[in-house]
Design a protein around this motif. Structure first.
Motif, PDB file in Angstrom:
ATOM      1  N   ILE A   1       0.838  -1.201   0.000  1.00 54.23           N
ATOM      2  CA  ILE A   1       0.000   0.000   0.000  1.00 54.23           C
ATOM      3  C   ILE A   1       0.872   1.250   0.000  1.00 54.23           C
ATOM      4  CG2 ILE A   1      -1.655   1.338   1.386  1.00 54.23           C
ATOM      5  CD1 ILE A   1      -3.002  -1.399   2.044  1.00 54.23           C
ATOM      6  N   ALA A   2       1.930   1.227   0.790  1.00 57.33           N
ATOM      7  CA  ALA A   2       2.859   2.367   0.806  1.00 57.33           C
ATOM      8  C   ALA A   2       3.509   2.546  -0.564  1.00 57.33           C
ATOM      9  CB  ALA A   2       3.930   2.157   1.881  1.00 57.33           C
TER      10      ALA A   2
ATOM     11  N   LEU B   1      -6.154   0.766  -3.781  1.00 57.29           N
ATOM     12  CA  LEU B   1      -6.148   0.746  -5.243  1.00 57.29           C
ATOM     13  C   LEU B   1      -7.020   1.861  -5.823  1.00 57.29           C
ATOM     14  CD1 LEU B   1      -6.271  -3.092  -5.873  1.00 57.29           C
ATOM     15  CD2 LEU B   1      -4.419  -1.542  -6.531  1.00 57.29           C
ATOM     16  N   LEU B   2      -8.134   2.125  -5.178  1.00 60.59           N
ATOM     17  CA  LEU B   2      -9.027   3.176  -5.671  1.00 60.59           C
ATOM     18  C   LEU B   2      -8.338   4.538  -5.695  1.00 60.59           C
ATOM     19  CD1 LEU B   2     -12.450   2.176  -4.095  1.00 60.59           C
ATOM     20  CD2 LEU B   2     -11.690   1.937  -6.471  1.00 60.59           C
ATOM     21  N   GLN B   3      -7.398   4.733  -4.804  1.00 61.25           N
ATOM     22  CA  GLN B   3      -6.657   5.998  -4.786  1.00 61.25           C
ATOM     23  C   GLN B   3      -5.761   6.140  -6.019  1.00 61.25           C
ATOM     24  OE1 GLN B   3      -4.638   6.419  -1.038  1.00 61.25           O
ATOM     25  NE2 GLN B   3      -6.530   6.196   0.129  1.00 61.25           N
ATOM     26  N   ASN B   4      -5.442   5.029  -6.659  1.00 65.17           N
ATOM     27  CA  ASN B   4      -4.584   5.071  -7.845  1.00 65.17           C
ATOM     28  C   ASN B   4      -5.373   4.889  -9.149  1.00 65.17           C
ATOM     29  OD1 ASN B   4      -2.620   4.449  -5.592  1.00 65.17           O
ATOM     30  ND2 ASN B   4      -1.242   4.786  -7.318  1.00 65.17           N
ATOM     31  N   LEU B   5      -6.681   4.892  -9.055  1.00 66.85           N
ATOM     32  CA  LEU B   5      -7.512   4.736 -10.244  1.00 66.85           C
ATOM     33  C   LEU B   5      -7.278   5.855 -11.250  1.00 66.85           C
ATOM     34  CD1 LEU B   5      -9.580   2.717 -11.298  1.00 66.85           C
ATOM     35  CD2 LEU B   5     -11.362   4.084 -10.228  1.00 66.85           C
ATOM     36  N   ASP B   6      -6.880   7.010 -10.757  1.00 61.37           N
ATOM     37  CA  ASP B   6      -6.568   8.145 -11.627  1.00 61.37           C
ATOM     38  C   ASP B   6      -5.094   8.526 -11.504  1.00 61.37           C
ATOM     39  OD1 ASP B   6      -9.144   8.533 -12.757  1.00 61.37           O
ATOM     40  OD2 ASP B   6      -9.814   9.333 -10.844  1.00 61.37           O
ATOM     41  N   ASP B   7      -4.239   7.531 -11.370  1.00 59.97           N
ATOM     42  CA  ASP B   7      -2.795   7.761 -11.264  1.00 59.97           C
ATOM     43  C   ASP B   7      -2.311   8.599 -12.438  1.00 59.97           C
ATOM     44  OD1 ASP B   7      -0.319   6.299  -9.655  1.00 59.97           O
ATOM     45  OD2 ASP B   7       0.231   6.871 -11.695  1.00 59.97           O
TER      46      ASP B   7
ATOM     47  N   VAL C   1      -8.550  -2.727  -1.632  1.00 66.14           N
ATOM     48  CA  VAL C   1      -9.484  -2.034  -2.522  1.00 66.14           C
ATOM     49  C   VAL C   1      -9.381  -0.526  -2.310  1.00 66.14           C
ATOM     50  CG1 VAL C   1     -11.915  -1.696  -3.123  1.00 66.14           C
ATOM     51  CG2 VAL C   1     -11.044  -4.008  -2.627  1.00 66.14           C
ATOM     52  N   ALA C   2      -9.452  -0.100  -1.065  1.00 66.70           N
ATOM     53  CA  ALA C   2      -9.384   1.336  -0.770  1.00 66.70           C
ATOM     54  C   ALA C   2      -8.093   1.949  -1.297  1.00 66.70           C
ATOM     55  CB  ALA C   2      -9.514   1.563   0.741  1.00 66.70           C
TER      56      ALA C   2
END
Length: 144
Positions: A9-10, A39-45, A36-37
């Protein structure tokens, strides 16, 4: 959460996109809400390769990735056929928890190129088995 998952995650926040990519790929095999939480932060990487890998990683997590559904639905309108196919496939792998995507998927089925219709129909059938008779009708009707 174990130490390895915390490190993955880091890694999603690392400045090097290759490390983020490896973290995304690995987290797709960790069936946990925290994955999941994250990965969602990287959905718009910022990196397209990373963005495109997040979607199938969520699909690998399956039904636990249901929180991704509202964020995936708008991505069905992309003009990138590879991304669209990935979103459709991921919604199918999330399964019945992706039922809020049914209207959007049906709309996509009506307008999709022939080669993509079977993937959309597959996803709709997985999300809701009751869709199957109507899917057969839609697929048989070459005009829809």
């Amino acid at each position: 959460m174990d130490k390895e998952t915390a490190q993955l995650i880091a890694g999603l926040k690392h400045e090097d996109w290759r490390i983020r990519l490896k973290s995304v790929s690995a987290l797709g095999n960790v069936r946990m809400d925290e994955s999941v939480a994250a990965l969602l932060q990287n959905l718009d990487d910022e990196n397209e390769i990373v963005r495109k890998e997040v979607i199938p990683a969520l699909g690998n997590i399956g039904s636990l990735a249901k929180a991704a559904v509202p964020l995936l639905i708008p991505k069905l309108t992309t003009t990138d056929p590879e991304m669209k196919r990935s979103v459709v496939y991921t919604l199918g792998k999330i399964g019945p928890s992706a039922s809020s995507a049914i209207p959007n998927l049906v709309e996509e089925l009506r307008h999709a190129e022939v080669e993509h219709r079977s993937t959309i129909a597959w996803a709709l059938g997985i999300i809701c088995v009751e869709n199957i008779p109507r899917l057969i009708e839609l697929l048989a009707d070459g005009s829809s």
